[in-house]
Scaffold this active site. Structure first.
Site: not given
Ligand code: GLA
Length: 374
Positions: A63, A118-119, A167
């Site tokens: 990476s 960071a989500g 995701d």
């Molecule tokens: C994370 C998980 C997703 C979803 C979200 C909350 O991103 O990977 O599958 O559950 O949280 O909406």
């Protein structure tokens, strides 16, 4: 990333470059693992993977973000073999073989501008980049939905993170200028147009840079509560219940968790309805209602995300909410395009007055899903 970096690492040419994006969820949070509805979109930030097959069964992964010797393992890898970031790539190799595909050794180099932790689904973007690369290199021609499921299986069963499918679906199936309306039960998707620019609007993302505190345990805890609530209601998943039914739950905590999921599904449908009619600006109140529900009923927000949302709304955002699993990470807001700078300024000022890190903000719009770069 350029091919030359792969040549520097492995001393030979890659067979191609592939990419898969991160995502922001516009609305529909903690609904995917309840068979519900979500409305994410793919980001311009992405993971790029350069790869070439080998004629033995060794896999080497490197990476650009972790410059060290390549991580090595066998193509016949099993869960537990590979720790750290490389497990997300190894998990895809494993999930493909677990589904009966013959995966030989390969050399792989990844480079990503999706901020980790960071989500914004940096892990899904890594998994999906490896999945599209292998699909192409092995001539599998798998459906993008199948590739998303393979990426999710890698994360669930190899990395042991019990995520839903949102995701990976957003990363695989995103489309420029569109949000992805996904039914997490049937896996049906609709690309809903979201012409922000035409509407004079912008989507502003605030990365609060608050670390994902306790996120793993809390995520699993919320999933368990939903399963318990569904079991108490005698149904398979909360997708099939109504607010009236949820009110009958004796346990206050389960009642609030269920109310969030049920009301959030309704908000997604409401937003999709508005977007189909081109009424983007009117979705704002639903976004904000989603945040309130995540904060008060589902209890997955963080002080940083709450301050960001409150400040955005006070500064004139049409709607704002935490996005992703919660406990830190990002907030997404719908703003008038011309007001984005002034609103950002207010957020910066509010954070400077708190014992918080400096947030990172960017204006974004829906970008394409995974594919071949060159
Ligand atoms: C994370 C998980 C997703 C979803 C979200 C909350 O991103 O990977 O599958 O559950 O949280 O909406």
């Amino acid at each position: 990333m350029e091919k030359a970096e792969f040549v520097d690492t492995y001393g030979r040419e890659p067979e191609g470059l592939w990419f898969a994006p991160g995502r922001v969820n516009l609305i529909g949070e903690h609904t995917d693992y309840n068979d519900g509805f979500v409305l994410p979109f793919a980001l311009p930030q992405r993971t790029v993977a350069a790869a070439a097959l080998r004629d033995d069964d060794r896999v080497r992964v490197s990476s650009a973000q972790q410059p060290a010797d390549p991580v090595c393992f066998r193509a016949s890898t099993q869960p537990g073999d590979v720790p750290g970031w490389a497990a997300y790539a190894a998990g895809v190799v494993w999930a493909l073989t677990a589904r009966g595909h013959d995966v030989p050794g390969l050399d792989l180099l990844v480079d990503s501008d999706v901020p980790p932790g960071a989500g914004l689904s940096s892990s899904a973007s890594l998994e999906c980049a490896v999945a599209v690369a292998l699909d192409d290199l092995l001539g599998l021609h798998l459906d993008p939905v199948e590739l998303a499921l393979i990426a999710q299986q890698a994360e669930n069963d190899y990395v042991s993170v019990p995520c839903g499918v949102m995701d990976q679906m957003a990363s695989m199936l995103g489309r420029r200028g569109h949000v992805l309306f996904l039914d997490a039960r049937s896996l049906d998707v609709e690309h809903v147009p979201c012409p922000l620019e035409e509407a004079g609007l912008s989507l502003l993302v605030v990365d609060t840079r608050a670390p994902h505190r306790l996120v793993d345990g809390e995520y699993a805890d919320r999933r368990r509560s939903c399963e318990q609530a569904a079991a108490a209601l005698g149904i398979g998943s909360l997708r099939d219940s109504t607010l009236d039914q949820a009110q009958s739950l004796e346990d206050d905590r389960l009642r609030r968790r269920a109310r969030h999921v049920i009301s959030e599904n309704a908000r997604v449908l409401e937003v999709v309805g508005l977007l189909r009619q081109g009424r983007i600006a009117e979705t704002g109140p639903q976004l904000t209602a989603s945040h309130v529900s995540l904060r008060d009923e589902y209890e997955v927000s963080s002080p940083e995300q709450d301050v960001a949302v409150d400040t955005l709304l006070a500064a004139g955002a049409l709607g704002a909410r935490m996005t992703g699993a919660g406990f830190g990470g990002c907030v997404v807001a719908l703003v008038e395009a011309g007001a984005a700078d002034a609103i950002t300024e207010q957020v910066m000022r509010a954070f400077a007055e708190k014992p918080f890190d400096h947030p990172v903000t960017f204006v974004t719009s829906p970008a394409p899903g995974a594919g071949r770069l060159r």
